[in-house]
Design a protein around this motif. Structure first.
Motif, PDB file in Angstrom:
ATOM      1  N   UNK A  45       0.818  -1.215   0.000  1.00 10.62           N
ATOM      2  CA  UNK A  45       0.000   0.000   0.000  1.00 10.62           C
ATOM      3  C   UNK A  45       0.847   1.258   0.000  1.00 10.62           C
ATOM      4  N   UNK A  46       2.162   1.103   0.200  1.00 12.91           N
ATOM      5  CA  UNK A  46       3.053   2.257   0.125  1.00 12.91           C
ATOM      6  C   UNK A  46       4.432   1.798  -0.331  1.00 12.91           C
ATOM      7  N   UNK A  47       4.904   2.426  -1.392  1.00 11.98           N
ATOM      8  CA  UNK A  47       6.231   2.160  -1.965  1.00 11.98           C
ATOM      9  C   UNK A  47       6.840   3.509  -2.332  1.00 11.98           C
ATOM     10  N   UNK A  48       7.287   4.278  -1.316  1.00  9.83           N
ATOM     11  CA  UNK A  48       7.678   5.670  -1.550  1.00  9.83           C
ATOM     12  C   UNK A  48       8.806   5.856  -2.549  1.00  9.83           C
ATOM     13  N   UNK A  51      10.237   1.363  -6.016  1.00 11.29           N
ATOM     14  CA  UNK A  51      11.080   0.253  -6.442  1.00 11.29           C
ATOM     15  C   UNK A  51      10.265  -0.793  -7.191  1.00 11.29           C
ATOM     16  N   UNK A  52       9.114  -1.191  -6.598  1.00 11.90           N
ATOM     17  CA  UNK A  52       8.311  -2.227  -7.230  1.00 11.90           C
ATOM     18  C   UNK A  52       7.532  -1.677  -8.414  1.00 11.90           C
ATOM     19  N   UNK A  53       7.093  -0.424  -8.315  1.00 12.30           N
ATOM     20  CA  UNK A  53       6.336   0.191  -9.412  1.00 12.30           C
ATOM     21  C   UNK A  53       7.127   0.156 -10.713  1.00 12.30           C
ATOM     22  N   UNK A  54       8.428   0.363 -10.606  1.00 13.75           N
ATOM     23  CA  UNK A  54       9.250   0.498 -11.800  1.00 13.75           C
ATOM     24  C   UNK A  54       9.811  -0.823 -12.316  1.00 13.75           C
ATOM     25  N   UNK A  88       5.228  -0.814   2.811  1.00 17.32           N
ATOM     26  CA  UNK A  88       4.148  -1.100   3.754  1.00 17.32           C
ATOM     27  C   UNK A  88       3.172  -2.042   3.066  1.00 17.32           C
ATOM     28  N   UNK A  89       2.881  -3.152   3.722  1.00 16.08           N
ATOM     29  CA  UNK A  89       1.945  -4.088   3.123  1.00 16.08           C
ATOM     30  C   UNK A  89       1.991  -5.448   3.782  1.00 16.08           C
ATOM     31  N   UNK A  90       1.474  -6.433   3.112  1.00 13.12           N
ATOM     32  CA  UNK A  90       1.410  -7.807   3.610  1.00 13.12           C
ATOM     33  C   UNK A  90       2.099  -8.751   2.633  1.00 13.12           C
TER      34      UNK A  90
END
Length: 348
Positions: A45-48, A51-54, A88-90
């Protein structure tokens, strides 16, 4: 609203990819691992730092994703390091499909919730670091099914319950770090069967009962850290005869009592001896002068009696010495002032 719509699209895409991967006409080796990472991404829910988005995308080979190392033979994910990037996440259940994983480091993030039991499928796992997160629930007993595990680091989470007896199945385990959780109950005697264990760290939990003597039969042990629990009982005189390479013994802030074992002098490699804030009594024995590699000696806030032995001056590598709040009589032996490395001295 935008975040929710993006998550919806990702879930739809995952369902399509799952159908494709399940088709008998589709090669699934790389796709299986790619799906597992996409499912992980869907639970973030948060990847400031993005890293994963790209890097985690159906259009990008899983072996080119950030933090991923693939094996040269099967091109399956062998190592995954997503530590210290403020995620942030599971962890999703599909994460267990990374069946070739050998090393997993998710330390210093904000993962939360329970660990999925499907992680038992990670049967080749040797290194697992989940430190400094917010994982909850009882310490999973299924860790005992990871028969190749060498390092298990769960420090600074919110794990509860007792240490599972199934841990004795991890015969290859070398490091077990459960520091700073809310684990209670007794230390199980079966831990003494982990003959390859080098570090056992259980600091700052809610452990009770006595320390199992079976632990002191592990000849490979280098660090025993039990500070900040409610452990009780005494330490028999010959307890440390079988620990030739012990380097750190951390027993402070418990409810231990009795005399200091003279067998400690057999631990010639000992660098840190921390017995402060307990109920130890009796004399500080002269054999302590044989610990020539000792750098830290904490004996404060106990009931030690008698004088400080002259042999303490033989601790030529000592940096810190604390003996305050005891029932020690006499003066500080002159031999202490021959220790050129000594920086901190607190005797009364």
């Amino acid at each position: 609203m935008e975040k929710a719509f993006s998550s919806f699209l990702l879930i739809v895409l995952l369902l399509l990819l799952y159908v494709m991967a399940s088709s008998p006409m589709t090669k699934t080796n790389i796709t299986t691992d790619q799906l597992a990472l996409l499912y992980l991404k869907s639970q973030i829910i948060s990847d400031p730092s993005h890293f994963l988005d790209e890097s985690v995308s159906p259009a990008i080979s899983v072996c080119h994703s950030v933090g991923v190392t693939c094996g040269s033979r099967h091109q399956r994910v062998k190592s995954l390091n997503l530590s210290n990037i403020a995620l942030i996440g599971r962890i999703p259940r599909k994460f267990g499909n990374l069946s070739f994983l050998v090393s997993l480091d998710l330390g210093i993030n904000n993962f939360h919730g329970n660990l999925p039991q499907e992680m038992t499928r990670l049967r080749w796992l040797k290194f697992l670091d989940l430190s400094v997160n917010n994982f909850r629930g009882k310490v999973p007993s299924w860790f005992g099914f990871l028969h190749h595990l060498q390092v298990l680091n769960l420090v600074n989470n919110s794990f509860t319950g007792s240490i599972p007896y199934s841990f004795f199945n991890m015969s290859t385990l070398e490091t077990l770090n459960l520091n700073f959780n809310s684990i209670d109950g007794k230390i199980p005697k079966v831990i003494g069967s982990l003959i390859n264990l080098r570090e056992l760290r259980l600091r700052a939990n809610q452990l009770t009962g006595s320390i199992p003597f079976t632990i002191f039969n592990i000849s490979m042990i280098e660090v025993l850290a039990f500070t900040g629990n409610s452990l009780s009982g005494s330490l028999p005189n010959g307890l440390f005869n079988g620990l030739p390479i012990l380097k750190g013994l951390y027993l402070s802030s418990n409810k231990l009592h009795g005399h200091m074992p003279t067998s400690l002098s057999n631990c010639s490699q000992l660098q840190v001896l921390s017995l402060s804030e307990n109920e130890f009594d009796g004399p500080i024995h002269s054999e302590i002068g044989r610990l020539s590699n000792l750098q830290i000696l904490y004996l404060g806030t106990n009931h030690f009696t008698g004088i400080i032995p002259q042999e303490i001056g033989n601790l030529v590598n000592l940096v810190e010495l604390a003996m305050e709040d005891n029932k020690i009589t006499g003066s500080v032996p002159i031999s202490i002032f021959n220790i050129s490395s000594l920086q901190v001295l607190s005797a009364w």
